[in-house]
Design an enzyme around this catalytic site. Structure first.
Site, PDB file in Angstrom:
ATOM      1  N   SER A   1      47.599  38.538  43.858  1.00 50.74           N
ATOM      2  CA  SER A   1      48.384  39.702  43.241  1.00 50.74           C
ATOM      3  C   SER A   1      48.235  40.524  44.483  1.00 50.74           C
ATOM      4  CB  SER A   1      47.727  40.126  42.120  1.00 50.74           C
ATOM      5  OG  SER A   1      48.400  41.386  41.706  1.00 50.74           O
TER       6      SER A   1
ATOM      7  N   TYR B   1      40.330  44.142  37.543  1.00 52.81           N
ATOM      8  CA  TYR B   1      41.227  43.189  38.034  1.00 52.81           C
ATOM      9  C   TYR B   1      41.212  43.007  39.483  1.00 52.81           C
ATOM     10  CZ  TYR B   1      45.756  40.817  37.960  1.00 52.81           C
ATOM     11  OH  TYR B   1      47.091  40.169  38.241  1.00 52.81           O
TER      12      TYR B   1
HETATM   13  P1  NDP Z   1      51.463  35.556  31.266  1.00 55.34           P
HETATM   14  O1  NDP Z   1      50.406  36.536  30.529  1.00 55.34           O
HETATM   15  O2  NDP Z   1      52.922  35.592  30.967  1.00 55.34           O
HETATM   16  O3  NDP Z   1      50.773  34.231  31.639  1.00 55.34           O
HETATM   17  C1  NDP Z   1      49.411  34.130  31.724  1.00 55.34           C
HETATM   18  C2  NDP Z   1      49.046  32.676  31.808  1.00 55.34           C
HETATM   19  O4  NDP Z   1      47.778  32.242  31.911  1.00 55.34           O
HETATM   20  C3  NDP Z   1      49.380  31.917  30.264  1.00 55.34           C
HETATM   21  O5  NDP Z   1      50.007  30.646  30.220  1.00 55.34           O
HETATM   22  C4  NDP Z   1      48.140  31.840  29.792  1.00 55.34           C
HETATM   23  O6  NDP Z   1      48.115  30.721  28.865  1.00 55.34           O
HETATM   24  C5  NDP Z   1      47.332  31.459  31.011  1.00 55.34           C
HETATM   25  N1  NDP Z   1      45.864  31.695  30.834  1.00 55.34           N
HETATM   26  C6  NDP Z   1      45.224  32.741  30.581  1.00 55.34           C
HETATM   27  N2  NDP Z   1      44.095  32.560  30.408  1.00 55.34           N
HETATM   28  C7  NDP Z   1      43.675  31.256  30.413  1.00 55.34           C
HETATM   29  C8  NDP Z   1      42.588  30.407  30.323  1.00 55.34           C
HETATM   30  N3  NDP Z   1      41.343  30.680  29.967  1.00 55.34           N
HETATM   31  N4  NDP Z   1      42.642  29.104  30.309  1.00 55.34           N
HETATM   32  C9  NDP Z   1      43.956  28.444  30.758  1.00 55.34           C
HETATM   33  N5  NDP Z   1      45.097  29.443  30.786  1.00 55.34           N
HETATM   34  C10 NDP Z   1      44.877  30.817  30.729  1.00 55.34           C
HETATM   35  O7  NDP Z   1      51.132  36.367  32.685  1.00 55.34           O
HETATM   36  P2  NDP Z   1      51.825  35.951  34.151  1.00 55.34           P
HETATM   37  O8  NDP Z   1      52.638  34.860  34.049  1.00 55.34           O
HETATM   38  O9  NDP Z   1      52.385  37.297  34.680  1.00 55.34           O
HETATM   39  O10 NDP Z   1      50.509  35.734  34.873  1.00 55.34           O
HETATM   40  C11 NDP Z   1      50.357  34.398  35.782  1.00 55.34           C
HETATM   41  C12 NDP Z   1      49.420  34.695  37.051  1.00 55.34           C
HETATM   42  O11 NDP Z   1      50.272  35.606  37.714  1.00 55.34           O
HETATM   43  C13 NDP Z   1      48.121  35.395  36.666  1.00 55.34           C
HETATM   44  O12 NDP Z   1      47.108  34.828  37.308  1.00 55.34           O
HETATM   45  C14 NDP Z   1      48.302  37.082  37.020  1.00 55.34           C
HETATM   46  O13 NDP Z   1      47.178  37.809  37.362  1.00 55.34           O
HETATM   47  C15 NDP Z   1      49.163  36.646  38.117  1.00 55.34           C
HETATM   48  N6  NDP Z   1      50.141  37.913  38.620  1.00 55.34           N
HETATM   49  C16 NDP Z   1      50.974  38.562  37.461  1.00 55.34           C
HETATM   50  C17 NDP Z   1      51.697  39.686  38.021  1.00 55.34           C
HETATM   51  C18 NDP Z   1      52.518  40.434  36.904  1.00 55.34           C
HETATM   52  O14 NDP Z   1      52.968  41.670  37.160  1.00 55.34           O
HETATM   53  N7  NDP Z   1      52.959  39.834  35.928  1.00 55.34           N
HETATM   54  C19 NDP Z   1      51.759  40.180  39.258  1.00 55.34           C
HETATM   55  C20 NDP Z   1      50.648  39.554  40.219  1.00 55.34           C
HETATM   56  C21 NDP Z   1      50.099  38.378  39.680  1.00 55.34           C
HETATM   57  P3  NDP Z   1      47.181  30.486  27.299  1.00 55.34           P
HETATM   58  O15 NDP Z   1      46.898  32.102  26.804  1.00 55.34           O
HETATM   59  O16 NDP Z   1      48.028  29.737  26.530  1.00 55.34           O
HETATM   60  O17 NDP Z   1      45.890  30.145  27.693  1.00 55.34           O
HETATM   61  C1  8X3 Z   2      49.830  42.345  38.648  1.00 55.40           C
HETATM   62  C2  8X3 Z   2      50.298  43.558  39.514  1.00 55.40           C
HETATM   63  O1  8X3 Z   2      50.189  45.895  40.016  1.00 55.40           O
HETATM   64  O2  8X3 Z   2      49.529  45.397  37.886  1.00 55.40           O
HETATM   65  O3  8X3 Z   2      49.047  41.525  39.307  1.00 55.40           O
HETATM   66  O4  8X3 Z   2      48.027  44.774  39.511  1.00 55.40           O
HETATM   67  S1  8X3 Z   2      49.410  44.872  39.169  1.00 55.40           S
END
Ligand code: NDP
Ligand code: 8X3
Length: 261
Positions: A146, A159
């Site tokens: 991120s 985070y």
């Molecule tokens: P979502 O919440 O849409 O997706 C998160 C995914 O992670 C879900 O599929 C969830 O599945 C899975 N997950 C969470 N906990 C677990 C666990 N214990 N075991 C297995 N799977 C798990 O968010 P994003 O798609 O945005 O996030 C994906 C990644 O991108 C994360 O690492 C996030 O930190 C990162 N990210 C997101 C950003 C944003 O602004 N959206 C920016 C930068 C990075 P389930 O609950 O079914 O297990």
């Molecule tokens: C998600 C982006 O800016 O909310 O990783 O940390 S921010």
């Protein structure tokens, strides 16, 4: 013939010549989009997450294999790894944030959960699949970090600490694997409109929607395309780190919002 009342579900058949790609956290957002992009690019995709109903639907849609996975549970990771004897690409995507609170009000259970998922979860799955990645002769680990792994911001400490930590883990892994046939890449997005903010704010849809109000954030597909591109470079090219932000975002907390009525 009228087809409006007929629902046809057809599993997509792909020419799976790239090898096996594992995508964690594929039940939503970036993970689901990445699984779709990789399947379309010829990978034999294996998806994991806790919400198995969503995984099964995705797997049927793109012709992937689905296995339950909770990256915070060592037994679940072991079972998942046993189900994936071959792997050439691992996308560590499962993760997320919980809360946006000052250090003074830090909720230890949220911090622990973020660390378990974003850091130890990545370590567990990577460790479990490292043998298969090396045995493929041309393995690759792509971790979704991120912008929060590069820039701290008020309320982000738990985070930030987790994402800074996993960035350090990937930097170490890259050095430890030098000379072996495994690339280590990290993709660090800024704001992506997924379920991320809904989860972060405990299901508060209004607060989650406000995060993206007046700007055009990245989409899950935008990040999936980055993963697909990183994974499709020639074997000798390692994209070490990629920071990708929306045009409306200049840093972790500096965003442009159009005037809201
Ligand atoms: P979502 O919440 O849409 O997706 C998160 C995914 O992670 C879900 O599929 C969830 O599945 C899975 N997950 C969470 N906990 C677990 C666990 N214990 N075991 C297995 N799977 C798990 O968010 P994003 O798609 O945005 O996030 C994906 C990644 O991108 C994360 O690492 C996030 O930190 C990162 N990210 C997101 C950003 C944003 O602004 N959206 C920016 C930068 C990075 P389930 O609950 O079914 O297990
Ligand atoms: C998600 C982006 O800016 O909310 O990783 O940390 S921010």
């Amino acid at each position: 013939m009228q087809r409006d009342d007929v629902t046809t579900v057809t599993a997509v058949q792909h020419d799976t010549t790239q090898g096996t790609a594992v995508v964690t956290g594929a039940s939503s957002g970036i993970g689901a989009a990445t699984a779709r992009a990789l399947a379309a690019d010829g990978w034999d995709v294996v998806v994991g997450a806790r919400r198995v109903d969503r995984l099964d639907a995705l797997a049927a849609e793109i012709g992937a294999r689905a296995h339950p996975l909770d990256v915070t549970d060592p037994a679940s990771v072991d079972a998942f790894v046993r189900a994936v004897p071959e792997c050439r690409l691992l996308v560590n995507n499962a993760g997320g944030a919980l809360g946006l609170t000052a250090v003074a009000e830090a909720d230890e259970s949220q911090w622990r959960a973020m660390y378990e998922t974003n850091v130890l979860g990545v370590v567990r799955v990577t460790k479990g699949l490292l043998g298969a990645l090396e045995a493929s002769g041309d393995g690759q680990v792509v971790t979704i970090g991120s912008i929060a792994a590069h820039e701290a911001y008020p309320g982000g400490a738990g985070y930030n600490a987790a994402k800074f930590a996993v960035r350090a883990v990937m930097a170490v892994l890259r050095q430890e694997l030098l000379g072996r046939p495994i690339r280590v890449s990290e993709i660090d997005p800024g704001m992506v409109e997924t379920e991320f903010s809904l989860v972060r704010f405990g299901g508060d849809a209004e607060r989650a929607a406000a995060v993206y109000e007046g700007l055009t954030p990245l989409s899950a597909d935008d990040v999936a395309e980055c993963v697909r591109w990183v994974a499709s470079r020639p074997s000798h090219v390692n994209i070490d780190q990629m920071i990708v932000l929306a045009r409306d975002q200049a840093s972790a907390r500096l965003v442009h919002r159009s005037d809201l009525a």
